[in-house]
Design a protein around this motif. Sequence first.
Motif, PDB file in Angstrom:
ATOM      1  N   GLU A  26      21.356  -6.978 -22.267  1.00  0.00           N
ATOM      2  CA  GLU A  26      21.188  -7.827 -23.449  1.00  0.00           C
ATOM      3  C   GLU A  26      21.193  -9.307 -23.071  1.00  0.00           C
ATOM      4  O   GLU A  26      20.414 -10.092 -23.615  1.00  0.00           O
ATOM      5  CB  GLU A  26      22.307  -7.561 -24.460  1.00  0.00           C
ATOM      6  N   VAL A  27      22.055  -9.689 -22.145  1.00  0.00           N
ATOM      7  CA  VAL A  27      22.086 -11.074 -21.684  1.00  0.00           C
ATOM      8  C   VAL A  27      20.738 -11.437 -21.070  1.00  0.00           C
ATOM      9  O   VAL A  27      20.193 -12.516 -21.332  1.00  0.00           O
ATOM     10  CB  VAL A  27      23.240 -11.320 -20.679  1.00  0.00           C
ATOM     11  N   ALA A  28      20.181 -10.537 -20.286  1.00  0.00           N
ATOM     12  CA  ALA A  28      18.876 -10.781 -19.668  1.00  0.00           C
ATOM     13  C   ALA A  28      17.807 -10.964 -20.745  1.00  0.00           C
ATOM     14  O   ALA A  28      16.965 -11.869 -20.652  1.00  0.00           O
ATOM     15  CB  ALA A  28      18.509  -9.629 -18.740  1.00  0.00           C
ATOM     16  N   MET A  34      18.292 -14.377 -22.505  1.00  0.00           N
ATOM     17  CA  MET A  34      17.981 -15.533 -21.667  1.00  0.00           C
ATOM     18  C   MET A  34      16.574 -15.483 -21.081  1.00  0.00           C
ATOM     19  O   MET A  34      16.159 -16.400 -20.373  1.00  0.00           O
ATOM     20  CB  MET A  34      19.026 -15.661 -20.566  1.00  0.00           C
ATOM     21  N   GLY A  35      15.853 -14.415 -21.349  1.00  0.00           N
ATOM     22  CA  GLY A  35      14.484 -14.314 -20.866  1.00  0.00           C
ATOM     23  C   GLY A  35      14.380 -14.198 -19.359  1.00  0.00           C
ATOM     24  O   GLY A  35      13.528 -14.818 -18.730  1.00  0.00           O
ATOM     25  N   THR A  36      15.267 -13.386 -18.780  1.00  0.00           N
ATOM     26  CA  THR A  36      15.275 -13.216 -17.335  1.00  0.00           C
ATOM     27  C   THR A  36      15.497 -11.741 -17.012  1.00  0.00           C
ATOM     28  O   THR A  36      15.479 -10.900 -17.906  1.00  0.00           O
ATOM     29  CB  THR A  36      16.361 -14.117 -16.690  1.00  0.00           C
ATOM     30  N   THR A  37      15.710 -11.436 -15.744  1.00  0.00           N
ATOM     31  CA  THR A  37      15.895 -10.045 -15.343  1.00  0.00           C
ATOM     32  C   THR A  37      17.383  -9.698 -15.272  1.00  0.00           C
ATOM     33  O   THR A  37      18.240 -10.579 -15.163  1.00  0.00           O
ATOM     34  CB  THR A  37      15.277  -9.797 -13.951  1.00  0.00           C
ATOM     35  N   LYS A  38      17.644  -8.408 -15.278  1.00  0.00           N
ATOM     36  CA  LYS A  38      19.012  -7.914 -15.175  1.00  0.00           C
ATOM     37  C   LYS A  38      19.646  -8.338 -13.850  1.00  0.00           C
ATOM     38  O   LYS A  38      20.799  -8.760 -13.806  1.00  0.00           O
ATOM     39  CB  LYS A  38      18.992  -6.385 -15.305  1.00  0.00           C
ATOM     40  N   SER A  39      18.872  -8.278 -12.765  1.00  0.00           N
ATOM     41  CA  SER A  39      19.411  -8.651 -11.456  1.00  0.00           C
ATOM     42  C   SER A  39      19.720 -10.149 -11.389  1.00  0.00           C
ATOM     43  O   SER A  39      20.692 -10.559 -10.748  1.00  0.00           O
ATOM     44  CB  SER A  39      18.459  -8.251 -10.331  1.00  0.00           C
ATOM     45  N   VAL A  44      20.757 -11.925 -13.908  1.00  0.00           N
ATOM     46  CA  VAL A  44      22.006 -12.086 -14.662  1.00  0.00           C
ATOM     47  C   VAL A  44      23.188 -11.658 -13.795  1.00  0.00           C
ATOM     48  O   VAL A  44      24.205 -12.351 -13.734  1.00  0.00           O
ATOM     49  CB  VAL A  44      21.968 -11.304 -15.992  1.00  0.00           C
ATOM     50  N   CYS A  45      23.064 -10.526 -13.122  1.00  0.00           N
ATOM     51  CA  CYS A  45      24.146 -10.059 -12.244  1.00  0.00           C
ATOM     52  C   CYS A  45      24.454 -11.095 -11.164  1.00  0.00           C
ATOM     53  O   CYS A  45      25.617 -11.388 -10.892  1.00  0.00           O
ATOM     54  CB  CYS A  45      23.774  -8.724 -11.600  1.00  0.00           C
ATOM     55  N   ALA A  46      23.415 -11.658 -10.565  1.00  0.00           N
ATOM     56  CA  ALA A  46      23.613 -12.671  -9.533  1.00  0.00           C
ATOM     57  C   ALA A  46      24.249 -13.933 -10.130  1.00  0.00           C
ATOM     58  O   ALA A  46      25.166 -14.516  -9.534  1.00  0.00           O
ATOM     59  CB  ALA A  46      22.284 -13.011  -8.871  1.00  0.00           C
ATOM     60  N   GLY A  47      23.790 -14.340 -11.293  1.00  0.00           N
ATOM     61  CA  GLY A  47      24.351 -15.522 -11.948  1.00  0.00           C
ATOM     62  C   GLY A  47      25.817 -15.334 -12.313  1.00  0.00           C
ATOM     63  O   GLY A  47      26.639 -16.235 -12.134  1.00  0.00           O
ATOM     64  N   LEU A  48      26.158 -14.151 -12.813  1.00  0.00           N
ATOM     65  CA  LEU A  48      27.553 -13.860 -13.144  1.00  0.00           C
ATOM     66  C   LEU A  48      28.419 -13.844 -11.890  1.00  0.00           C
ATOM     67  O   LEU A  48      29.557 -14.326 -11.903  1.00  0.00           O
ATOM     68  CB  LEU A  48      27.669 -12.528 -13.888  1.00  0.00           C
ATOM     69  N   SER A  49      27.896 -13.315 -10.806  1.00  0.00           N
ATOM     70  CA  SER A  49      28.635 -13.283  -9.553  1.00  0.00           C
ATOM     71  C   SER A  49      28.907 -14.701  -9.054  1.00  0.00           C
ATOM     72  O   SER A  49      30.030 -15.027  -8.652  1.00  0.00           O
ATOM     73  CB  SER A  49      27.851 -12.495  -8.507  1.00  0.00           C
ATOM     74  N   ARG A  50      27.885 -15.549  -9.105  1.00  0.00           N
ATOM     75  CA  ARG A  50      28.062 -16.945  -8.679  1.00  0.00           C
ATOM     76  C   ARG A  50      29.047 -17.671  -9.602  1.00  0.00           C
ATOM     77  O   ARG A  50      29.877 -18.459  -9.148  1.00  0.00           O
ATOM     78  CB  ARG A  50      26.723 -17.665  -8.647  1.00  0.00           C
ATOM     79  N   ALA A  51      28.963 -17.384 -10.896  1.00  0.00           N
ATOM     80  CA  ALA A  51      29.870 -18.030 -11.856  1.00  0.00           C
ATOM     81  C   ALA A  51      31.316 -17.612 -11.591  1.00  0.00           C
ATOM     82  O   ALA A  51      32.219 -18.459 -11.610  1.00  0.00           O
ATOM     83  CB  ALA A  51      29.461 -17.676 -13.285  1.00  0.00           C
ATOM     84  N   ARG A  52      31.537 -16.327 -11.341  1.00  0.00           N
ATOM     85  CA  ARG A  52      32.899 -15.855 -11.045  1.00  0.00           C
ATOM     86  C   ARG A  52      33.435 -16.521  -9.783  1.00  0.00           C
ATOM     87  O   ARG A  52      34.586 -16.965  -9.748  1.00  0.00           O
ATOM     88  CB  ARG A  52      32.923 -14.333 -10.880  1.00  0.00           C
ATOM     89  N   ALA A  53      32.612 -16.606  -8.753  1.00  0.00           N
ATOM     90  CA  ALA A  53      33.041 -17.241  -7.501  1.00  0.00           C
ATOM     91  C   ALA A  53      33.375 -18.714  -7.736  1.00  0.00           C
ATOM     92  O   ALA A  53      34.398 -19.210  -7.248  1.00  0.00           O
ATOM     93  CB  ALA A  53      31.947 -17.101  -6.439  1.00  0.00           C
ATOM     94  N   ARG A  54      32.550 -19.390  -8.487  1.00  0.00           N
ATOM     95  CA  ARG A  54      32.785 -20.813  -8.771  1.00  0.00           C
ATOM     96  C   ARG A  54      34.047 -20.988  -9.613  1.00  0.00           C
ATOM     97  O   ARG A  54      34.839 -21.894  -9.363  1.00  0.00           O
ATOM     98  CB  ARG A  54      31.564 -21.388  -9.499  1.00  0.00           C
TER      99      ARG A  54
END
Length: 157
Positions: free
Chosen positions: A125-127, A130-135, A137-147
């Motif tokens: 749903e987030v993808a 935001m008009g993007t792909t599921k992967s 979103v997963c990568a963005g969430l991973s980077r956000a968690r790390a940050r």
Amino acid sequence: MDKDTFARQVTDLQGGLYRVAASYLRGESDRLDAVSEAITRAWEKRHTLREESLFRTWITRILIRECVNIQRRQKRSVPVDALPEAESEPEDERIAALREALAQLPQRQRTMTVLHYMEGYDVREVARIMGTTKSAVCAGLSRARARLRTLMGEEWQ
């Protein structure tokens, strides 16, 4: 979609819409304006919604566009007075620290984080919102968690 169904769904989503707007906009009045305008636009365009089950995703997408429009208008204007926002209620220090860390994330990662972790949208749903792909979103969430881990330090680990 009839008036009662629309009103019920908007009422159920109101808090979540506000939190999404808060991830984009700093001012209380801007947040409320964005939510109000998104609801108005959704009402006017309700006939374009193909599946009522996608209402939540659809109106959130409208809201994000409205928030971006407000940000664009703000960049063009010069603020006359920069007044600090008055806090309506005292916040827990940890919540305040988390808000500060979220504010430091890039806009796209902040939006993904708010939609997924605070509003409960699944990655698909987030993808879509935001008009993007599921992967992506997963990568963005991973980077956000790390940050966020870096910004929050040991207190949250």
